[in-house]
Design a protein around this motif. Structure first.
Motif, PDB file in Angstrom:
ATOM      1  N   TYR A  70     137.692  19.722 110.115  1.00  0.00           N
ATOM      2  CA  TYR A  70     136.800  18.950 109.246  1.00  0.00           C
ATOM      3  C   TYR A  70     136.988  17.449 109.473  1.00  0.00           C
ATOM      4  CZ  TYR A  70     134.565  17.301 104.955  1.00  0.00           C
ATOM      5  OH  TYR A  70     133.758  16.655 104.054  1.00  0.00           O
ATOM      6  N   ARG A  71     138.246  17.037 109.604  1.00  0.00           N
ATOM      7  CA  ARG A  71     138.507  15.620 109.831  1.00  0.00           C
ATOM      8  C   ARG A  71     138.046  15.183 111.220  1.00  0.00           C
ATOM      9  NH1 ARG A  71     138.265  14.632 105.138  1.00  0.00           N
ATOM     10  NH2 ARG A  71     139.982  15.071 103.745  1.00  0.00           N
ATOM     11  N   ARG A 100     136.676   6.595 100.138  1.00  0.00           N
ATOM     12  CA  ARG A 100     137.611   7.549 100.757  1.00  0.00           C
ATOM     13  C   ARG A 100     136.843   8.561 101.612  1.00  0.00           C
ATOM     14  NH1 ARG A 100     140.342   7.327  95.670  1.00  0.00           N
ATOM     15  NH2 ARG A 100     139.400   9.279  95.025  1.00  0.00           N
ATOM     16  N   LEU A 160     135.908   6.909 104.734  1.00  0.00           N
ATOM     17  CA  LEU A 160     137.069   6.829 105.625  1.00  0.00           C
ATOM     18  C   LEU A 160     137.261   8.162 106.354  1.00  0.00           C
ATOM     19  CD1 LEU A 160     139.673   5.530 106.703  1.00  0.00           C
ATOM     20  CD2 LEU A 160     140.826   6.263 104.615  1.00  0.00           C
ATOM     21  N   ALA A 161     137.127   9.264 105.598  1.00  0.00           N
ATOM     22  CA  ALA A 161     137.281  10.584 106.205  1.00  0.00           C
ATOM     23  C   ALA A 161     136.223  10.800 107.287  1.00  0.00           C
ATOM     24  CB  ALA A 161     137.173  11.663 105.130  1.00  0.00           C
ATOM     25  N   ILE A 168     136.920   8.917 110.595  1.00  0.00           N
ATOM     26  CA  ILE A 168     137.906   9.517 111.521  1.00  0.00           C
ATOM     27  C   ILE A 168     137.170  10.333 112.579  1.00  0.00           C
ATOM     28  CG2 ILE A 168     139.839  11.131 111.716  1.00  0.00           C
ATOM     29  CD1 ILE A 168     140.641  10.306 108.869  1.00  0.00           C
ATOM     30  N   LEU A 217     144.380  11.077 101.756  1.00  0.00           N
ATOM     31  CA  LEU A 217     143.087  11.760 101.911  1.00  0.00           C
ATOM     32  C   LEU A 217     143.198  13.200 101.414  1.00  0.00           C
ATOM     33  CD1 LEU A 217     141.529  10.727 105.346  1.00  0.00           C
ATOM     34  CD2 LEU A 217     140.669  10.252 103.056  1.00  0.00           C
ATOM     35  N   VAL A 226     140.485  19.683 102.033  1.00  0.00           N
ATOM     36  CA  VAL A 226     139.284  20.403 101.599  1.00  0.00           C
ATOM     37  C   VAL A 226     139.534  21.905 101.750  1.00  0.00           C
ATOM     38  CG1 VAL A 226     137.572  18.612 102.034  1.00  0.00           C
ATOM     39  CG2 VAL A 226     138.342  20.042 103.912  1.00  0.00           C
TER      40      VAL A 226
END
Lengths: 193, 147
Positions: free
Chosen positions: A42-43, A129, A132-133, A136, B53, B56
Motif C-alpha cells: 500500500y505504501r 499525513r 505524505l503516505a 511515498i 504513519l 492500514v
C-alpha cells in the motif's frame, strides 16, 4: 484480483504434490505476514486496489516457491524480497512520474514566508499525513522501498540491503534522498498553499 | 561547521533515533544559521511523521482470497507453452502461403498474398508469442482443486 474468475479457467490442474508447500507452514506465514505485506504494498503503490493485487501476487509466489525454498537467505528476507520485487515491477509498468527535487532550499522559503511556523504542525492534520503516505508511492522505486522498509517495518540498513540486493551505503543514500524528496514536496506544497 | 556537514550529521542522526536533539557544535550552528535550523526542524518533523504513519487493514475480501490460496492448485504459465506454440503455428500458415503459391507458379496470387499476409502473420505472431513473454501477463493461472 478475482479468484473466482481465475478459478474457472479450463486448464487441467496439475498434480499438487510437487508444488504445494506444507499447508501449516504457509498458513503460519499468511498469519504473520499478510497484513505487513499489504501495508508495504500500500505504501509503495499508493492505493488499495493495487496493494491487494500485489499482496495476492506475493502470496501466490510464496505458496508456489515455498517448497523449493532452500534457506540460502532468511525466510523473512526472501518474503520481503518477493514483496519488494512485485511492487517495483508493478510500479515500472505504471511508469508514473516521481517526486522531483526541483524545489531547492525549501527551509529558507518557509522561514521567509512564515517565521512563526512550526514544522511539526504540518503533519498534525490527517489529510497531510495521508498526503505524505501517498507521496511515498511517488518516490523512485528504490527510495520508496528503502523508506517503507525502514519506517514501516523498522528494519536496519543491513536487512534492507539484503532484501534489495545492494550495498548498505546505497540503502543509506536511498533513505536520505527519499526523505529529502518528501520533505521538499511536503513543505513546498504547504508554502504554495 | 559548514551547512552541508550539519545536514549530513542531521541525516545520520535520524537514521538511528526517532528524536534527535541538537547539542554542542550542531546547536551552535543551528542558532547561527536560520536555513539549517529550518532544515533540522522540518527533517525531524517529517521523520517523526513517517514513524507515526498508521497501518492500514486489508479488506475482508483480500483476507478471504488469501486464505483460499491453499485450497487451489497451481498451473504455472511458464510450463504451458503448448497453446501458444499451437497458435503460433496456425498464424504462420498464412506466412507460408506465398511460398506455396510460388511453388505452383501462381505469380499474381503470390504477390497479393505476400503484400497482405506476411505483415499480418508476423504481427499476429508477435502479439501471440512475444507479448506475454516480454510485456508481462499473469505468471500463474489457478485451477480448481480436484476432489
Amino acid at each position: 484480483m478475482n479468484l473466482d474468475r481465475m478459478a474457472n479457467t479450463q486448464d487441467p490442474p496439475q498434480s499438487a504434490a510437487s508444488v504445494l508447500p506444507a499447508r501449516p507452514q504457509f498458513n503460519a506465514l499468511l498469519q504473520e505476514y499478510s497484513e505487513r505485506v499489504y501495508n508495504h504494498a500500500y505504501r509503495m503503490l499508493g492505493n488499495r486496489e493495487d496493494a491487494e493485487e500485489a499482496t495476492m501476487d506475493v502470496f501466490l509466489k510464496i505458496h508456489h516457491g515455498l517448497a523449493d525454498f532452500r534457506g540460502d537467505a532468511q525466510l523473512s528476507t526472501w518474503i520481503w524480497r518477493i514483496t519488494t520485487n512485485v511492487c517495483l515491477s508493478r510500479r515500472t509498468k505504471r511508469r508514473e512520474p516521481t517526486v522531483s527535487m526541483e524545489v531547492e532550499n525549501v527551509e529558507e522559503v518557509i522561514a521567509d514566508l512564515d517565521p512563526t511556523s512550526n514544522p511539526e504542525e504540518v503533519f498534525m492534520k490527517e489529510e497531510t499525513r495521508e498526503e505524505l503516505a501517498r507521496s511515498i508511492a511517488e518516490l523512485p522505486g528504490q527510495e520508496a522501498a528503502a523508506i517503507t522498509l525502514f519506517y514501516l517495518e523498522g528494519m536496519k540498513y543491513e536487512e534492507i540491503a539484503a532484501i534489495l540486493g545492494v550495498p548498505m551505503g546505497t540503502v543509506g543514500t536511498a533513505v536520505h534522498r527519499g526523505r529529502e524528496r518528501l520533505r521538499k514536496k511536503m513543505y513546498a506544497e504547504r508554502v504554495r498553499i | 561547521m559548514k551547512c552541508e556537514d550539519f545536514r549530513a550529521l542531521v541525516q545520520s542522526a535520524l537514521d538511528v533515533a526517532v528524536d534527535v536533539a541538537l547539542s554542542g557544535e550542531l546547536l551552535d550552528h543551528a542558532e547561527a544559521c536560520l536555513s539549517c535550523k529550518s532544515y533540522y526542524e522540518s527533517s525531524l518533523a517529517l521523520h517523526r511523521a513517517l514513524h507515526r504513519l498508521p497501518r492500514v487493514s486489508p479488506s475482508a475480501g483480500l483476507v478471504t482470497s488469501l486464505n483460499r490460496i491453499t485450497q487451489l492448485d497451481f498451473v504455472p504459465v511458464k510450463l504451458s507453452w503448448g497453446p501458444e506454440i499451437r497458435l503460433a503455428v496456425e498464424m504462420l500458415i498464412p506466412v507460408t502461403l506465398p511460398y506455396i503459391a510460388q511453388a505452383f507458379s501462381l505469380d499474381l496470387l503470390q504477390h497479393a498474398l505476400e503484400m497482405l499476409m506476411l505483415p499480418m502473420g508476423l504481427t499476429l505472431f508477435g502479439i501471440a508469442v512475444l507479448k506475454p513473454r516480454f510485456l508481462g501477463g499473469p505468471e500463474y493461472r489457478i485451477a480448481p482443486q480436484q476432489s
